[in-house]
Design an enzyme around this catalytic site. Structure first.
Site, PDB file in Angstrom:
ATOM      1  N   TRP B 325       0.831  -1.197   0.000  1.00 29.37           N
ATOM      2  CA  TRP B 325       0.000   0.000   0.000  1.00 29.37           C
ATOM      3  C   TRP B 325       0.872   1.256   0.000  1.00 29.37           C
ATOM      4  O   TRP B 325       0.532   2.278  -0.611  1.00 29.37           O
ATOM      5  CB  TRP B 325      -0.907   0.006   1.243  1.00 29.37           C
ATOM      6  CG  TRP B 325      -1.725   1.266   1.375  1.00 29.37           C
ATOM      7  CD1 TRP B 325      -2.938   1.513   0.816  1.00 29.37           C
ATOM      8  CD2 TRP B 325      -1.376   2.445   2.102  1.00 29.37           C
ATOM      9  NE1 TRP B 325      -3.372   2.767   1.146  1.00 29.37           N
ATOM     10  CE2 TRP B 325      -2.427   3.366   1.940  1.00 29.37           C
ATOM     11  CE3 TRP B 325      -0.266   2.818   2.882  1.00 29.37           C
ATOM     12  CZ2 TRP B 325      -2.414   4.624   2.518  1.00 29.37           C
ATOM     13  CZ3 TRP B 325      -0.243   4.074   3.454  1.00 29.37           C
ATOM     14  CH2 TRP B 325      -1.314   4.959   3.282  1.00 29.37           C
ATOM     15  N   HIS B 326       2.023   1.162   0.671  1.00 25.67           N
ATOM     16  CA  HIS B 326       2.877   2.340   0.786  1.00 25.67           C
ATOM     17  C   HIS B 326       3.533   2.725  -0.533  1.00 25.67           C
ATOM     18  O   HIS B 326       3.920   3.878  -0.708  1.00 25.67           O
ATOM     19  CB  HIS B 326       3.958   2.119   1.845  1.00 25.67           C
ATOM     20  CG  HIS B 326       3.440   2.292   3.230  1.00 25.67           C
ATOM     21  ND1 HIS B 326       2.828   1.278   3.917  1.00 25.67           N
ATOM     22  CD2 HIS B 326       3.425   3.363   4.049  1.00 25.67           C
ATOM     23  CE1 HIS B 326       2.461   1.722   5.110  1.00 25.67           C
ATOM     24  NE2 HIS B 326       2.804   2.995   5.216  1.00 25.67           N
ATOM     25  N   GLY B 327       3.706   1.772  -1.434  1.00 22.93           N
ATOM     26  CA  GLY B 327       4.322   2.143  -2.700  1.00 22.93           C
ATOM     27  C   GLY B 327       4.537   0.954  -3.595  1.00 22.93           C
ATOM     28  O   GLY B 327       4.664  -0.184  -3.130  1.00 22.93           O
ATOM     29  N   PHE B 468       2.680   8.341  -0.995  1.00 19.32           N
ATOM     30  CA  PHE B 468       1.908   7.105  -0.871  1.00 19.32           C
ATOM     31  C   PHE B 468       0.472   7.336  -1.296  1.00 19.32           C
ATOM     32  O   PHE B 468      -0.367   6.566  -1.118  1.00 19.32           O
ATOM     33  CB  PHE B 468       1.975   6.571   0.560  1.00 19.32           C
ATOM     34  CG  PHE B 468       3.383   6.487   1.059  1.00 19.32           C
ATOM     35  CD1 PHE B 468       4.351   5.864   0.283  1.00 19.32           C
ATOM     36  CD2 PHE B 468       3.756   7.032   2.257  1.00 19.32           C
ATOM     37  CE1 PHE B 468       5.661   5.798   0.710  1.00 19.32           C
ATOM     38  CE2 PHE B 468       5.062   6.967   2.702  1.00 19.32           C
ATOM     39  CZ  PHE B 468       6.006   6.359   1.930  1.00 19.32           C
TER      40      PHE B 468
END
Lengths: 369, 468
Positions: B325-327, B468
């Site tokens: 989800w962060h990247g 993000f």
């Protein structure tokens, strides 16, 4: 979370007390702005908290009539060294076994005040580190006109006994309506003390970060130029490069080269580059018009033409006098993304120019026939 | 638009605030909050306003449909369809390039020459956050946890609320529903003083601490091959605190701005570097994300019901997806897997109820957890896995290397940041039982002033979590 229940059951504060409270809040914010500016400058740039650095504070009057750099002065990211020049300290006397290269120029060579060590003499210093010892002296300061280089060199710079003198002349100054004298009257130099607002460092930050909207700025410039041109005869404006101004530049450049050689140093000329093309493109006009605030006499087309003609004349002078020339104009002029305005380089261009100088100095010098 | 910009502080915020409080009805205020959210978002790139409007419309329609539908099968499809739309948009904009590149790499590795076209799509800022806002809304509506709103503008204000739009916290509708419904009757004065105090606290974290650290961290890590062991540790420690104060600062500012408009945004950071163990860390770090991951992924997967190994599997899946989800980068996948492994390891060692770690001295647990988290940030910060491996190599083997001249200043800043992170009250502790005393408001004013000075200097930087 402890959402406040303050004021519950209390009488409503009066308008005046509320105004006073928020006024006091605003005053503390303002004090914080100034304090923050000073602590920030001190922590990251070692500027003393109590000092009030200003642009004029970088200079002090000299008996010759020139302003010279004030040793150890600071302003924004500018640090003036022991010799009164931008850059790190350099020994007063030449270091044995070291070459000493002196740079003469105006704001293009001095560099932006917002960034440290990005100007091409500073980049060159880094490029040459690790090789044979070279002391780089950047004597440039914003606004010096090239016709005063000669007198300034004799009065202040020659004593540093450079081996090489690099000249980057801001040729557009030759288009000023009234040319300044080749040398100021001795004893006439003045450095005005900063005003109260100039002493507030936050005000300076605010001025730097606030931008006048582009349409408004364009209108202001246009109005200013209109006022300068109003009432002048039609032939007053330079619509192409004026021959008389080129002649003056030619003569004075030759004299300066001779002066340098007379002191035992070797001159190196850098041709003056501009963002625009000789026949300006539509996108070039805004840059040219902005420069007309300083030199209103040429039209945009005349200013561009003069810059190219001046570069050609500089090459000719270099050829006639067997002076090494680094053709910055040939390499960069007309490339819009290499400049931040008409004449000042981007950081990448400063690196490129420094690289051109380093390469050129590895090549053999031109010889007299 | 950034919270730490002059245009926000001196134009957007005052105008938004004054107009908001001059409006009388709840509906007017919802409309105004929606409009200002789009202005705030569109200031970056107006084209992506359409994307957010589309997501909003889809989720609002689905919510309305759920209101009138009783058939479980249809309700299920009404939930699934908008989630698929949201995840497709997120997948396209955020992960399409990553997956095609990874497939091409895999093809090359296996000798297949896949040569799939790689899309380099601009990532719309904040898409990960507002997508989660809409997904949690739909799922909660489906579960009956919330009653979907009939007001389009209330929902529009919820999704586009500028204070939490681009970098969170991930506020669930149920957390803010009451405040949104009562926004026409909110108390202005109490919200303003405490909101300003939160805003100043956030400014302190972001502008004064995080950006000062960034002044050293970014150039040092840009030249990481030249750093030795000491330099690498300093740079990674600097980043550890920069990231915390940057994101925590944003969240704190979001809380303050919310309060100024009568909206209570929940706490997102609770002094995470005081955590006693990895599990505790995730109860303190990016709380809004970890609770969303827990409630909408970990528990539906089965949570800790069933065998230990089943729980470990669920933890790993949750953390891997949390990392992703962060990247769209393998470094984030590894980071997620690393934290998953830490949680599994912790539960394995501590026993089911933590009985095996009860005798562990608190300070030792904090220290070990902190070091483990710092190691994880290496993957989080690195551009690619080779960079991460080289940084770790430099950290855990003795390497000669340059220590930049500003090492002492940088070290002092890190020490100061560490003391604040470990011992100083966090924003919610500081504002517990808040009273707008003269000292507190003067402190807030001073911090705001100093922050504005730093913003007008040359070092203000965007928030790290924008990416993000």
């Amino acid at each position: 979370m402890g959402e406040s229940q303050e004021n519950a059951g209390k009488p409503r504060r009066g308008f005046l007390s509320g105004l006073l409270a928020w006024g006091a809040f605003g005053l503390v914010v303002a004090a914080g702005c100034e304090l923050g500016s000073r602590v920030d400058d001190w922590f990251f740039d070692r500027v003393p908290v109590t000092s009030n650095p200003t642009f004029t504070g970088l200079f002090m009057p000299h008996a010759s009539g020139f302003r010279v750099g004030r040793p150890y002065a600071r302003w924004k990211k500018v640090r003036v060294n022991n010799l009164g020049m931008r850059g790190p300290d350099v020994p007063e006397a030449r270091t044995a076994g070291c070459q000493r290269w002196l740079f003469v120029g105006a704001s293009e060579t001095f560099g932006e005040p917002f960034v440290a060590d990005h100007e091409y003499p500073a980049v060159l210093r880094r490029l040459l580190a690790g090789g044979p010892c070279v002391e780089i002296l950047n004597s440039a300061f914003p606004g010096i006109v090239p016709r005063q280089f000669n007198a300034y060199y004799k009065a202040e710079l020659a004593r540093h006994r450079p081996d090489l003198v690099f000249i980057y002349p801001s040729t557009h100054f030759y288009l000023k309506e009234v040319l300044p004298p080749p040398a100021p009257e001795p004893g006439t130099a003045r450095v005005d003390p900063p005003g109260l607002l100039d002493r507030l460092r936050f005000m300076e930050r605010l001025r730097d970060s606030a931008e006048v909207p582009a349409p408004l700025q364009r209108r202001r410039v246009a109005q200013w130029i209109e006022r300068q041109v109003a009432g002048k005869p039609a032939d007053w404006q330079y619509r192409s490069a004026p021959a008389d101004r080129l002649e003056i530049m030619d003569t004075e450049l030759r004299e300066f080269l001779q002066t340098i050689r007379d002191t035992g140093a070797e001159p190196v000329i850098l041709t003056h580059a501009v963002r625009v093309q000789r026949v300006p493109r539509a996108e070039d006009f805004a840059d040219l018009r902005a420069m007309r605030v300083y030199v209103p006499r040429p039209t945009e087309e005349g200013l561009a033409d003069f810059e190219y003609a001046a570069a050609e004349r500089t090459r000719q002078v270099a050829a006639d006098t067997h002076t090494r020339v680094i053709d910055v104009a040939a390499r960069l002029s007309g490339q819009r993304d290499r400049f931040i305005d008409l004449v000042h380089f981007t950081p990448e261009t400063h690196e490129l120019v420094a690289g051109m100088i380093a390469d050129a100095m590895r090549a053999p010098a031109p010889r007299e026939n | 638009m950034l919270f730490n910009s002059l245009i926000f502080l001196f134009a957007f915020l005052p105008v938004t605030y004054l107009v908001f409080w001059s409006l009388r009805s709840t509906r007017q205020r919802h409309i105004w909050l929606t409009i200002t959210g789009y202005v705030f978002y569109g200031y970056w790139d107006p084209r992506f306003c359409l994307l957010m409007a589309f997501t909003t419309l889809v989720s609002y329609t689905a919510g309305r449909a759920l209101l009138g539908e009783q058939d479980p099968r249809k309700r299920r499809w009404i939930m699934i369809a908008p989630i698929c739309v949201d995840l497709s948009l997120l997948g396209f904009f955020k992960y399409a390039g990553f997956f095609t590149r990874s497939l091409n790499d895999l093809g090359d590795f296996l000798g297949w020459q896949a040569d799939l076209p790689v899309l380099d799509v601009i990532l719309p800022i904040g898409i990960s956050f507002y997508t989660f806002h809409t997904i949690t809304y739909i799922v909660d509506a489906y579960r009956g946890v919330i009653t979907p709103t009939r007001s389009f503008w209330e929902f529009g204000a919820y999704v586009s609320l500028f204070s939490q739009l681009v970098a969170g916290p991930i506020v669930r509708f149920r957390q803010i529903e009451k405040d949104l419904e009562n926004v026409g009757h909110a108390q202005r004065r109490s919200g303003l003083t405490i909101g300003l105090s939160f805003l100043a606290f956030g400014m302190f974290e972001k502008v004064i601490v995080a950006d000062s650290l960034a002044h050293y961290v970014d150039p040092w890590l840009a030249n990481y091959p030249e750093l030795g062991t000491a330099g690498t540790w300093l740079a990674v420690l600097g980043y550890t605190f920069q990231l915390y104060f940057d994101f925590s600062g944003y969240s704190t500012m979001a809380v303050g701005l919310g309060l100024m408009f009568g909206l209570r945004i929940p706490q997102n950071f609770n002094s995470p570097y005081r955590a006693l163990n990895p599990s505790d860390f995730w109860r303190r770090w990016h709380i809004s994300l970890s609770t969303v991951m827990r409630d909408y992924l970990y528990i539906p997967l089965g949570g800790n019901r069933g065998t230990r190994w089943f729980m470990y599997r669920n933890l790993m899946i949750t953390m891997l997806l949390g990392g992703l989800w962060h990247g769209a980068n393998w470094t984030f996948v590894v980071w997620g897997a690393y934290h998953g492994a830490l949680l599994v390891g912790y539960h394995f060692v501590s026993g089911k109820d933590g009985e095996n770690t009860a005798r562990f001295p608190g300070w030792l647990g904090q220290l070990i957890t902190f070091v483990l988290v710092v190691v994880g940030w290496v993957f989080f910060r690195a551009h690619d896995l080779p960079m991460a491996m080289e940084l770790l190599h430099n950290m855990f083997t003795v390497q000669a290397g340059s220590l930049p001249v500003e090492a002492l200043q940088f070290g002092l800043l890190i020490l100061l940041a560490a003391v604040i992170a470990r011992w100083a009250p966090n924003s919610f502790e500081y504002h517990e039982k808040f009273r707008p005393t003269m000292v507190r408001m003067a402190t807030a004013a001073l911090i705001l002033g100093v922050s504005i000075a730093l913003i007008t200097g040359s070092r203000a930087s965007p928030f790290l979590y924008f990416q993000f």
